[in-house]
Design an enzyme around this catalytic site. Sequence first.
Site, PDB file in Angstrom:
ATOM      1  N   GLU A  19      20.252  67.473  24.063  1.00  0.00           N
ATOM      2  CA  GLU A  19      19.956  67.368  22.628  1.00  0.00           C
ATOM      3  C   GLU A  19      18.525  67.817  22.390  1.00  0.00           C
ATOM      4  O   GLU A  19      17.604  67.430  23.119  1.00  0.00           O
ATOM      5  CB  GLU A  19      20.122  65.922  22.150  1.00  0.00           C
ATOM      6  N   GLU A  51      13.046  65.317  13.107  1.00  0.00           N
ATOM      7  CA  GLU A  51      13.591  64.054  12.608  1.00  0.00           C
ATOM      8  C   GLU A  51      12.493  63.374  11.791  1.00  0.00           C
ATOM      9  O   GLU A  51      11.301  63.491  12.117  1.00  0.00           O
ATOM     10  CB  GLU A  51      13.998  63.114  13.746  1.00  0.00           C
TER      11      GLU A  51
END
Length: 444
Positions: free
Chosen positions: A153, A158
């Site tokens: 990932e 974010e």
Amino acid sequence: MKTGKKLFNYIILLIHLSLFPLYLPAQQWELVWSDEFDQDGKPDPEYWGFENGLARNEELQWYQPGNAWCENGLLIIEAKREKRENPLYKPGSTGWRESREFIEYTSSSLNTAGKKEFLYGRFEIKARIPIRGGAWPAIWTLGRDMEWPSNGEIDIMEYYRIQGVPHILANAAWGTERQWNARWKSKAILFTHFTDKDPDWASKFHIWRMDWGETSIKLYVDDELLNEILLSETINGSLGDFRNPFKQPHYLLLNLAIGGINGGEPDTTAFPMKYEIDYVRVYQKKKDTIRPGELWLDQYGNHINAHGGGLLYHKDKYYWFGEHKAEDTNAALVGVTCYSSSDLCNWNYEGVALSVSDDPESSITRGSIIERPKVIYNEKTGKYVMWFHLELKGQGYEAAHAAIAVSDSVTGPYQFIRSGRVNPGMYPENMDQKDRKINLKSFC
């Protein structure tokens, strides 16, 4: 005659490539895919798929396609506060998905899985993110093989609150010895790092960028390096076969989550909440050197599997046809593969041009030997004609045939027509009696 001479020259060139490095002019980043979201309405289904339902991390939102649309050159992902019955609800359940009687928020999560996947490159996403309480917008990638986290990932961006304090994060995760337990290389930057420089930072669009190469992943916002991950460190544990998940193609995800283990308590006055994406662009550097001993990879990062290859130059593009070989047998288990290139360095996998047959009575049944395919274009019929050497299954070279297949498309699929021995029992006119009596088996 002119076409035949050109084809012969390109075959000779390919032979030279296996012996000497080929140096071509260096090239910079080249745009290979983008979505500018210029068409109002639903996101382009050729590029984007959707997650549905309650996805992960105990988040509050129910993902559904209807919360994402394109308008005025932007992709808009909208989180809404709306109450409805949870179809997953099971009274008495302790699972976070099943214990909720009602859904209180909806949003969207888009991804390019199976549609647009890339190995290495520069990813640029221009976006304006929501920052109110509960917001958890993200730009991230996942590897296409293995389960999380062994698939790898990369969190290009974010935003969420850590102990109530807003942060921008740039991370990567990979597998360990425990299922669903990741090793992280994370960087969390206080949001005030940005707003101290520009109090209006949150109201503006910003460019998040990932430069992903064979040795590292670098994550930026507005050209400021946030995190660098060395691929020498990102090796899975045994559950991930000790593979490096960042040396495989990844697909892109864009989503707006609400609450959950990181999003925090939603500010109910902040809804509807919008996450706006101006564009997504992916660039790659073309390979400009071929060196003996190096793996030759296709656009997906897979080793080119086209042995005994033949080249066709057609409409300003090279097509490479070759035998797909397995590790432990010379028999054909897949068939003839096809790759295309505009420069003889960078090759795109086009698929299986001629597949073996599952019919045991077919001459090209699985387990036969298919070798040295060559394709020509017949201008009179408009057909592409493939010739290849065929050995019937289990019968060896004594059952060697010349075989033919045709297609309406250069990349296939090709339809097997027939095979046979050309002029069986006939010898070349200039072959003397002594040579005709040679036992060829003595040379095998």
